[in-house]
Design a protein around this motif. Structure first.
Motif, PDB file in Angstrom:
ATOM      1  N   ALA A 229     -35.602 -17.710  -5.556  1.00  0.00           N
ATOM      2  CA  ALA A 229     -36.891 -18.178  -6.069  1.00  0.00           C
ATOM      3  C   ALA A 229     -37.423 -19.356  -5.257  1.00  0.00           C
ATOM      4  CB  ALA A 229     -36.743 -18.559  -7.543  1.00  0.00           C
ATOM      5  N   HIS A 233     -40.786 -19.613  -3.013  1.00  0.00           N
ATOM      6  CA  HIS A 233     -41.725 -20.705  -3.281  1.00  0.00           C
ATOM      7  C   HIS A 233     -42.069 -21.465  -2.004  1.00  0.00           C
ATOM      8  CE1 HIS A 233     -43.759 -23.843  -5.540  1.00  0.00           C
ATOM      9  NE2 HIS A 233     -43.024 -24.753  -4.912  1.00  0.00           N
ATOM     10  N   HIS A 258     -36.527 -11.352 -13.835  1.00  0.00           N
ATOM     11  CA  HIS A 258     -37.839 -11.331 -14.483  1.00  0.00           C
ATOM     12  C   HIS A 258     -38.205 -12.716 -15.006  1.00  0.00           C
ATOM     13  CE1 HIS A 258     -39.281  -7.203 -14.389  1.00  0.00           C
ATOM     14  NE2 HIS A 258     -38.041  -6.784 -14.587  1.00  0.00           N
ATOM     15  N   ASP A 259     -37.236 -13.422 -15.559  1.00  0.00           N
ATOM     16  CA  ASP A 259     -37.511 -14.766 -16.067  1.00  0.00           C
ATOM     17  C   ASP A 259     -37.928 -15.719 -14.951  1.00  0.00           C
ATOM     18  OD1 ASP A 259     -36.814 -13.764 -18.523  1.00  0.00           O
ATOM     19  OD2 ASP A 259     -34.766 -14.571 -18.481  1.00  0.00           O
ATOM     20  N   LEU A 260     -37.371 -15.519 -13.753  1.00  0.00           N
ATOM     21  CA  LEU A 260     -37.716 -16.366 -12.610  1.00  0.00           C
ATOM     22  C   LEU A 260     -38.880 -15.807 -11.802  1.00  0.00           C
ATOM     23  CD1 LEU A 260     -34.119 -17.247 -11.316  1.00  0.00           C
ATOM     24  CD2 LEU A 260     -35.667 -18.721 -12.619  1.00  0.00           C
ATOM     25  N   ASP A 261     -39.429 -14.664 -12.232  1.00  0.00           N
ATOM     26  CA  ASP A 261     -40.570 -14.025 -11.568  1.00  0.00           C
ATOM     27  C   ASP A 261     -40.234 -13.625 -10.126  1.00  0.00           C
ATOM     28  OD1 ASP A 261     -43.104 -12.960 -11.515  1.00  0.00           O
ATOM     29  OD2 ASP A 261     -44.066 -14.825 -10.866  1.00  0.00           O
ATOM     30  N   VAL A 262     -39.022 -13.124  -9.914  1.00  0.00           N
ATOM     31  CA  VAL A 262     -38.618 -12.666  -8.579  1.00  0.00           C
ATOM     32  C   VAL A 262     -38.048 -11.248  -8.643  1.00  0.00           C
ATOM     33  CG1 VAL A 262     -38.189 -14.975  -7.663  1.00  0.00           C
ATOM     34  CG2 VAL A 262     -36.347 -13.753  -8.844  1.00  0.00           C
TER      35      VAL A 262
END
Length: 391
Positions: A229, A233, A258-262
């Motif tokens: 992540a 970024h 999914h929680d880290l949007d990756v």
């Protein structure tokens, strides 16, 4: 191929490969007995070896895990593994029904109980012992080296000659200590070709590989997703190949991604049996914590010529850390905070100026799994041919 006349003089070979007609009747049985102190590197290798023996040599491979008051083995990759109490009588029953021709004992506890159980079975199965790391420094191993006990084991198998020398120094006869190297890759692997094609489609993508053994949300293995992540970024197009132990762990990886949007930058794959496919296309392999699969993943990476960055908490066995390739490819960290990991990743990610250059293909440092399986099969036949009638 041995002529029929010559084979008649030698007698039948019990472990001869049957014709591949799909029939399973009469298949020879290999039993893997796992103790709670089994070395994780040998455990992962044994699973891959059993997979080849079952598919290529048509041998039936079964697994038994011994339990005692100190707990059970963590990181098992075998579905349908039987649980057996640490009793020689119970273990002997598993030797008989169905009959086991060869027994692999993983760990000193398994060696001790397998040696006792052989006295209760006739004809006794062949016994191959895998002591693992530093076998001569434990009181249990000293007990195993007693003259009467030592005569029960057919072979003690080590991965290198230095470990064999340690066994010989404790009193084991030279003909009982056999060196068969470890291996992590097949000669041909369809999944490896798919992994390489997916990586080569984008030269600028930074590919990471990490293993995931547990679904525990507090485990240090999740640091690999945080590194991914942060790299994204920072504007670095990155991809993480998550080598999961099981489908349950893979689901946890997807949920955490999914929680880290990756999630779009994560590819889940099975750690076993084709671990080489997980690392062959990576730029760097991450060992973020002392997971059971860390030594096995590091061995596969070194064999593929991929750099390995490991946490200070990860301890690699001599069979991995003392490989010649480890001097150049193994990079231990002095600290394990996220910033140290990210600064180290900058040294391995591909640059735009080198994107058009083909990746060098280093020479493998280990033999193929096919060659190693052939050595084990030849050892089975040799021991069966010359084994005594009674113990």
């Amino acid at each position: 191929m041995v002529p029929t006349s010559a084979r008649a003089n030698e007698g039948p070979l019990p472990l001869e490969v049957p014709a591949r007609t799909g029939a399973t009747a009469g298949r020879r049985r290999i039993l893997f007995v796992v103790g709670d102190d089994a070395d994780s590197l040998w455990l992962h290798f044994s699973y891959v070896l059993a997979n080849i023996l079952g598919h290529e040599y048509k041998l039936e491979c079964s697994w038994v895990r011994l339990t005692n008051e100190r707990g059970s083995l963590q990181g098992s990759h075998v579905d349908g593994m039987q649980i057996c109490k640490t009793s020689a009588r119970d273990l002997a029953r598993l030797f008989r029904y169905p009959p086991a021709q060869v027994v692999h004992a993983l760990g000193t506890h398994a060696i001790r109980h397998c040696q006792r159980a052989r006295w209760l079975v006739y004809p006794p199965p062949l016994l191959l012992c895998f002591p693992g790391q530093e076998p001569t420094r434990t009181p249990t191993w000293q007990w195993l080296l007693d003259r009467a006990t030592r005569a029960k084991a057919d072979r003690y198998v080590t991965a290198d000659y230095e470990s064999r020398a340690s066994l010989l120094a404790t009193g084991i006869e030279p003909h009982r200590a056999t060196v068969i190297p470890l291996a992590t890759r097949r000669r041909t692997s369809p999944s490896r070709a798919v992994a390489r094609a997916a990586v080569e489609a984008n030269h600028l993508r930074f590919v990471l590989t990490a293993s995931f053994d547990l679904a525990d949300p507090s485990d240090s293995q999740w640091l690999a997703l945080e590194i991914l992540a942060e790299m994204i970024h920072r504007g670095v197009p990155s991809l993480l190949i998550a080598a999961a132990r099981s489908s349950v762990v893979a689901e946890s990886v997807w949920q955490r991604a999914h929680d880290l949007d990756v999630a779009a930058n994560v590819r889940c794959t099975e750690l076993l049996p084709d671990t080489h496919a997980c690392v062959v296309g990576a730029d760097v392999v991450l060992l973020t914590g002392p997971q059971p699969a860390a030594p096995w993943l590091a061995l596969a990476a070194l064999d593929a010529g991929v750099p390995v960055v490991k946490s200070p908490k990860v301890r690699l066995p001599p069979a991995v850390a003392e490989l010649p390739a480890a001097r150049e490819l193994l990079h231990p960290l002095s600290r394990e905070d996220l910033h140290t990991w990210l600064d180290t990743m900058e040294d391995f990610r591909p640059r735009a100026s080198r994107a058009s250059l083909p990746r060098p293909k280093p020479a493998p440092v280990l033999p193929t799994l096919d060659d190693v399986a052939k050595e084990y099969f030849a050892l089975y036949r040799q021991l069966y041919r010359y084994r005594p009638r009674r113990r």
